[in-house]
Write a protein that holds these residues in place. Sequence first.
Motif, mmCIF file in Angstrom:
data_model
loop_
_atom_site.group_PDB
_atom_site.id
_atom_site.type_symbol
_atom_site.label_atom_id
_atom_site.label_comp_id
_atom_site.label_asym_id
_atom_site.label_seq_id
_atom_site.Cartn_x
_atom_site.Cartn_y
_atom_site.Cartn_z
ATOM 1 N N ARG A 96 0.848 -1.188 0.000
ATOM 2 C CA ARG A 96 0.000 0.000 0.000
ATOM 3 C C ARG A 96 0.890 1.247 0.000
ATOM 4 N NH1 ARG A 96 -1.604 2.584 4.429
ATOM 5 N NH2 ARG A 96 -3.733 2.644 3.638
ATOM 6 N N PRO A 97 0.322 2.439 -0.184
ATOM 7 C CA PRO A 97 1.154 3.651 -0.145
ATOM 8 C C PRO A 97 1.837 3.834 1.210
ATOM 9 C CG PRO A 97 -0.999 4.115 -1.109
ATOM 10 C CD PRO A 97 -1.074 2.730 -0.552
ATOM 11 N N LEU A 98 2.868 4.649 1.223
ATOM 12 C CA LEU A 98 3.587 4.913 2.479
ATOM 13 C C LEU A 98 2.675 5.554 3.513
ATOM 14 C CD1 LEU A 98 6.926 6.330 1.000
ATOM 15 C CD2 LEU A 98 6.547 4.054 1.965
ATOM 16 N N SER A 99 1.775 6.431 3.062
ATOM 17 C CA SER A 99 0.815 7.073 3.956
ATOM 18 C C SER A 99 -0.319 7.646 3.127
ATOM 19 C CB SER A 99 1.478 8.194 4.780
ATOM 20 O OG SER A 99 1.890 9.254 3.931
ATOM 21 N N VAL A 100 -1.484 7.759 3.751
ATOM 22 C CA VAL A 100 -2.657 8.370 3.120
ATOM 23 C C VAL A 100 -3.237 9.355 4.123
ATOM 24 C CG1 VAL A 100 -4.912 8.024 2.066
ATOM 25 C CG2 VAL A 100 -3.135 6.283 1.788
ATOM 26 N N THR A 101 -3.184 10.635 3.793
ATOM 27 C CA THR A 101 -3.554 11.697 4.736
ATOM 28 C C THR A 101 -4.609 12.593 4.109
ATOM 29 O OG1 THR A 101 -1.306 11.685 5.650
ATOM 30 C CG2 THR A 101 -2.700 13.590 6.158
ATOM 31 N N LEU A 102 -5.706 12.805 4.820
ATOM 32 C CA LEU A 102 -6.765 13.721 4.396
ATOM 33 C C LEU A 102 -6.710 14.957 5.284
ATOM 34 C CD1 LEU A 102 -9.331 14.481 2.799
ATOM 35 C CD2 LEU A 102 -10.649 13.165 4.481
ATOM 36 N N MET A 103 -6.587 16.127 4.665
ATOM 37 C CA MET A 103 -6.499 17.387 5.404
ATOM 38 C C MET A 103 -7.782 18.179 5.194
ATOM 39 S SD MET A 103 -2.486 18.363 4.701
ATOM 40 C CE MET A 103 -2.571 18.187 2.923
ATOM 41 N N LEU A 104 -8.485 18.436 6.282
ATOM 42 C CA LEU A 104 -9.779 19.101 6.252
ATOM 43 C C LEU A 104 -9.672 20.489 6.854
ATOM 44 C CD1 LEU A 104 -11.739 16.043 7.662
ATOM 45 C CD2 LEU A 104 -11.874 16.829 5.299
ATOM 46 N N GLY A 105 -10.478 21.419 6.345
ATOM 47 C CA GLY A 105 -10.495 22.753 6.915
ATOM 48 C C GLY A 105 -10.923 23.786 5.899
ATOM 49 N N PRO A 106 -11.194 25.006 6.351
ATOM 50 C CA PRO A 106 -11.633 26.069 5.436
ATOM 51 C C PRO A 106 -10.527 26.495 4.495
ATOM 52 C CG PRO A 106 -11.275 26.936 7.646
ATOM 53 C CD PRO A 106 -11.139 25.450 7.753
ATOM 54 N N THR A 107 -10.868 27.350 3.556
ATOM 55 C CA THR A 107 -9.897 27.801 2.565
ATOM 56 C C THR A 107 -8.844 28.719 3.188
ATOM 57 O OG1 THR A 107 -9.660 28.932 0.425
ATOM 58 C CG2 THR A 107 -11.320 29.792 1.918
ATOM 59 N N GLY A 108 -7.635 28.659 2.648
ATOM 60 C CA GLY A 108 -6.584 29.579 3.053
ATOM 61 C C GLY A 108 -5.966 29.334 4.408
ATOM 62 N N VAL A 109 -5.990 28.089 4.904
ATOM 63 C CA VAL A 109 -5.427 27.816 6.231
ATOM 64 C C VAL A 109 -4.105 27.053 6.153
ATOM 65 C CG1 VAL A 109 -7.649 27.887 7.403
ATOM 66 C CG2 VAL A 109 -6.828 25.716 6.470
ATOM 67 N N GLY A 110 -3.672 26.665 4.939
ATOM 68 C CA GLY A 110 -2.355 26.037 4.801
ATOM 69 C C GLY A 110 -2.355 24.578 4.422
ATOM 70 N N LYS A 111 -3.471 24.030 3.946
ATOM 71 C CA LYS A 111 -3.502 22.608 3.608
ATOM 72 C C LYS A 111 -2.601 22.306 2.404
ATOM 73 C CE LYS A 111 -7.996 22.478 3.044
ATOM 74 N NZ LYS A 111 -8.275 23.934 3.245
ATOM 75 N N THR A 112 -2.838 22.989 1.301
ATOM 76 C CA THR A 112 -2.008 22.772 0.113
ATOM 77 C C THR A 112 -0.585 23.242 0.345
ATOM 78 O OG1 THR A 112 -3.981 23.066 -1.269
ATOM 79 C CG2 THR A 112 -1.844 23.212 -2.371
ATOM 80 N N GLU A 113 -0.434 24.332 1.077
ATOM 81 C CA GLU A 113 0.902 24.855 1.368
ATOM 82 C C GLU A 113 1.728 23.847 2.154
ATOM 83 O OE1 GLU A 113 3.934 27.866 1.296
ATOM 84 O OE2 GLU A 113 2.141 27.437 0.101
ATOM 85 N N THR A 114 1.086 23.051 3.001
ATOM 86 C CA THR A 114 1.794 22.018 3.757
ATOM 87 C C THR A 114 2.481 21.045 2.815
ATOM 88 O OG1 THR A 114 0.268 22.166 5.644
ATOM 89 C CG2 THR A 114 1.506 20.122 5.391
ATOM 90 N N VAL A 115 1.772 20.614 1.774
ATOM 91 C CA VAL A 115 2.354 19.659 0.817
ATOM 92 C C VAL A 115 3.490 20.319 0.038
ATOM 93 C CG1 VAL A 115 1.842 18.098 -1.093
ATOM 94 C CG2 VAL A 115 0.117 18.503 0.660
ATOM 95 N N ARG A 116 3.312 21.564 -0.351
ATOM 96 C CA ARG A 116 4.384 22.277 -1.065
ATOM 97 C C ARG A 116 5.653 22.347 -0.204
ATOM 98 N NH1 ARG A 116 0.415 26.433 -2.384
ATOM 99 N NH2 ARG A 116 -0.394 26.112 -4.488
ATOM 100 N N LEU A 117 5.481 22.637 1.073
ATOM 101 C CA LEU A 117 6.643 22.772 1.954
ATOM 102 C C LEU A 117 7.318 21.429 2.193
ATOM 103 C CD1 LEU A 117 5.202 25.331 4.529
ATOM 104 C CD2 LEU A 117 6.915 25.763 2.759
ATOM 105 N N ILE A 118 6.550 20.350 2.291
ATOM 106 C CA ILE A 118 7.141 19.019 2.430
ATOM 107 C C ILE A 118 7.968 18.691 1.195
ATOM 108 C CG2 ILE A 118 6.617 16.547 2.549
ATOM 109 C CD1 ILE A 118 4.220 17.250 4.318
ATOM 110 N N ALA A 119 7.420 18.993 0.004
ATOM 111 C CA ALA A 119 8.169 18.756 -1.236
ATOM 112 C C ALA A 119 9.437 19.602 -1.284
ATOM 113 C CB ALA A 119 7.274 19.058 -2.442
#
Length: 372
Positions: A96-119
């Motif tokens: 299976r994949p190394l991890s599967v993470t669902l990030m919930l929350g309103p817009t503009g709180v850093g969900k997509t930015e978290t993935v960019r910073l990890i990359a």
Amino acid sequence: ATQDLLCSGILSAEGKCRMTTAPHGIPTIQSATSQPISTHQYVSAKDRLIGKPRFHFEPTQVMQLLRQRIIGQDAALNEIEKMLYVVKADFSSTERPLSVTLMLGPTGVGKTETVRLIAEAIYGRPDAFCRIDMNTLAQEHYAAALTGAPPGYVGSKEGHSLFDETAIAGSHTRPGIMLFDELEKASSEVIRGLMNVLDTGKLTLTAGTKTIDFRNCMIFMTSNVGAQAAQQYLDKLNLLPQKVQQLCLKRMPTQRIIEKVMQRKFDPEFLNRIDRSLHYQAVSADALPQLVEIELEKLNHRLQHQQRQVELTAAAKAYFYQGHDIRYGARHLGRKIRTELEPILALYFLKYPEKSEICVDCSANQLHLKIE
């Protein structure tokens, strides 16, 4: 001992080697192309590899960058830290994949930015991941964009898909990164098509011509599902006395409201394949000054190649975050800087190309240049 060395992959792939005896009785291995090397040297090299993680990224460095740039999301970042340590330790299931993470929350709180910073922390580039905007797959027939055209349809033999296989596969020393952005906006058929990916780490295209491997990949998904219902709930509570608000939030926290909406939106079979569901909180008023500093840092970073720098006075910084509507999160701050600050800078630098530093002030609710 020779058999152990062969199994460990230390001997040459050609297998052209023979056992000899050193002057002091120590067995050595000699190949057709190399000088005799002591077996003890091979064993020590093998011992150094035992227990050494194959992934070279350091979770502490990743988290340092995340905590500098993602403000007010300590609970979510703590869960991501745990996930990164598990990935680094490298004893996850190989099916299976190394991890599967669902990030919930309103817009503009850093969900997509978290993935960019990890990359950025792992690869040195914030775009070093495969991103699919699920809002472009809102209709059922768009499922073919992920799983490929069915047999007999145009493009079925080519095996085309939206997936960037290189970013998904990663490498032996660095995990791949996959982001399904705004998951709730995709059709239910598209979301069901992902279940096999989350379960087995493989996706075989409909025509059967190719299989995409996600088993060396960290999968992230973002969603705003339930955020609007949670905000409406908070708006109603704001009409009540403070003590009543606290009692209501204790009995019915916003997280539970989001989870109920999420369970209505997604099938149980899909939710059951997710390792972690992280709840990002709405941006608080206390975090706004820090977010302005981060946006200013990004702007100065973009100006580095021109050897220029921008400084804001305390009044100018306050102009951007005072009266800010927290429902729109950090994105609104960035948009305000782009539309109100950057035009002033552009005009100044075009008029005075020799200038390298500029200070911006605010008075009477208007931004203006501060001339020394």
